[in-house]
Write an enzyme that holds these catalytic residues in place. Sequence first.
Site, short mmCIF file in Angstrom:
data_model
loop_
_atom_site.label_atom_id
_atom_site.label_comp_id
_atom_site.label_asym_id
_atom_site.label_seq_id
_atom_site.Cartn_x
_atom_site.Cartn_y
_atom_site.Cartn_z
N ASP A 134 36.57 34.15 49.44
CA ASP A 134 36.25 34.96 48.43
C ASP A 134 35.77 34.34 47.33
OD1 ASP A 134 36.88 37.11 46.89
OD2 ASP A 134 39.02 37.33 47.28
C1 BGC Z 1 37.74 39.77 45.23
C2 BGC Z 1 37.36 40.48 46.55
C3 BGC Z 1 35.93 40.94 46.59
C4 BGC Z 1 35.03 39.94 45.91
C5 BGC Z 1 33.60 40.44 45.74
C6 BGC Z 1 36.74 38.75 44.66
O1 BGC Z 1 36.93 38.76 43.44
O2 BGC Z 1 39.05 39.14 45.40
O3 BGC Z 1 38.29 41.34 46.76
O4 BGC Z 1 35.59 41.44 47.70
O5 BGC Z 1 35.70 39.56 44.61
O6 BGC Z 1 33.39 41.38 44.84
#
Ligand code: BGC
Length: 720
Positions: free
Chosen positions: A264
């Site tokens: 993530d």
């Molecule tokens: C979130 C994810 C997301 C990623 C990209 C993160 O902060 O937890 O779910 O896909 O950002 O935007």
Amino acid sequence: MAKVIKYEFVEELLRKMTLSEKIGQMYQTNYEGSAQTGPAIDTSKTMDLIKEGKLGSILSLYDNDTIKRLQLAAVNTKNKIPLLFCNDIIHGCRTMLPINLAMSTSWNPKLVEESSKMVAYEASHSGVQVTFSPMVNLSRDPRWGRVMESNGEDVYLSKELTKSYIKGYQQGNLKGENSIGACIKHFAAYGAAIGGRDYDGVDMSEGELFNNYLDPYKEAIKCDVAMMMSSFNSYNGIPAVANKYLLDDVLRKKLGFNKVVITDYASVNELRKHKVAKDEKESAYLAIKAKNDIEMASTNYLDSLEELVKSGEVSESEIDEACRRVLNLKYELGLFENPLKNIYSDFPKYWLKDESRAIAKKMADESIVLLENDGVLPLKKEKVSFIGPFVKEKKVVGAWGGKCDYNDTVTIYEALNNKNKKYDYALGSNIFDTNEELISEAVNVAKKSSVVILTVGEEQWMSGESHSRARLDLPSSQERLIDEITNLGKKVILIIFAGRPLVLTKYKKMYLEGKISAILYAWYLGTESGNTIVDTLYGVNNPSAKLTMSFPYDVGQIPVYYNHLPSGRPIEDKNNTDYCLRYIDMPLEPLYPFGYGMSYSEVKYGKIELDKDKLFDNSKITVSISITNTSSVKTKEVVEMYIEAMYGVVSRPVRELKGFNKVLLKPGETKKVSFTINKDTLSYYKGSKKVNCYGKYRVYLVSDSSKENFVEIDYSKNTK
Ligand code: BGC
């Protein structure tokens, strides 16, 4: 154990690549500071890296012309490896569906699949090759802002909907013109963060993990999901992104996942904040050893992997393994044949088509939940007024709005006008503030009508990532408006907009006192919001949604969920509850249970029939029920099958959902609904080991998780 997939094309490419080019494939960043969901990252080197052939993928870039420009630069390098463009297209690209939690209340996997297919159609023409969806983290705590992205509190329902999302996005053909890759997230247990606080830690037994959290991922792997994202939370003391047990032992070895795992956003950097790594190098080391293939946003891989290989701490074959998986995905998506796949300059042509809006409307129709109704709904010929901050509100899309434009949203106000309804209107309160003038105007308008439709709720950014709440009530200005209006003695219909279950105890009490006549839960329904709400009020749409998270009586009850474990001291005699599992100041049960929702029809449940009542390992039982629509309007009814293990080798939840079926019933129609039970239906994990729990079971066929309509069966080993 995960099988290694080898494509000759990719293998040949790998042989030609330098170490730093391979490491480049393992990095995802954005360009010119495009959307960011965490600390800002330095994107000044993005173009240089692309030109050197040292960047694998890009996230959250919205502009198709820029996407095209970057892609052309990438394929104009020595190895000609295309970039991969990922984005969070979670509940709609341009035509917005209801938030995912709302969609789950449809209990309609086919419709979720049809909806995701529509999303894939728009996204596959808008520069998206992989979407960071579905989010399947089990959600039992409505304080957590991300419940809006989830399928709610039940693992069985979530598993069924996970299949639908992936089938809809990928359509069994990653190369397809109208399909996109899916990235299931977040692995794992993110929704169990302590106190519902986003990014907080998780401590959980193996039994809990295996019984309640893993099935959606397993199902996704069966559906050939393209990618998986590791999560932010720590799991039993080790952050998920560095958790070898979770990512390697469970995900790779036990579940056999052999595709790309992406971290993530900047979560590798966060290993230092979690205090499990001293520096960048150690962070990169922990993440690669846990088998994350792509690092999103932070640059630990980029900055340290080469050194780690040189020092022998990481082998080049580990890099090959990760890079191979990234290249395999690009190959499977057909990007080597057509690097401009899904990148169109005439993309708006594919947006908001009539068919797409029709699907969004169908989905919204099946996602609005009727919680209470004294018969005021559907509206007849009364003089009505519409009051409150959401009548004209266009921002009823919810977090993760994809490429939406709020101007597309049909508000309640617009829908009323388009449908030639007669009504009066007053604002009464903004979402967060009101004044005497607004209140008295609303009171005067309400006084002139016999039914008042009062729209209230959370502002759409009060849920979503990083938007946890400790209180689950309405903004105080709106509470004041409700008090003023409900004191007038009119019939009041409350429509609530929210990204999570709110505490509605006060309004349920008002309903019981006759001060409120109906409660509709509208979540955020997306582009077609107003059309669905007006159609529901006037009976064009008969609501059929049922809750997928228990609604708490009070914040102090949380977590409150239907499938909790039994206690050794349950309440057996309501007149003597001393030393029993209870609260002394509020009920133990939720205000509205899992699986609950009303319609404008009455559906009668008959007696449950069994073809036999003894189950063996090699046999199956069919359990059926006849249900009858005794009303004069057609309806859709969800029949829910729960089991309750009466005894066995391990203590199991008081009820477990094991099947459901949404049935269309014409007025007066009776239909028989059947389910099959076999050993898999009844199996359970003791720790990480699946066991056959022989013993006695109750099987419930009911309209919600609190209802009592069951038969008993016995399950034992095969007899010769
Ligand atoms: C979130 C994810 C997301 C990623 C990209 C993160 O902060 O937890 O779910 O896909 O950002 O935007």
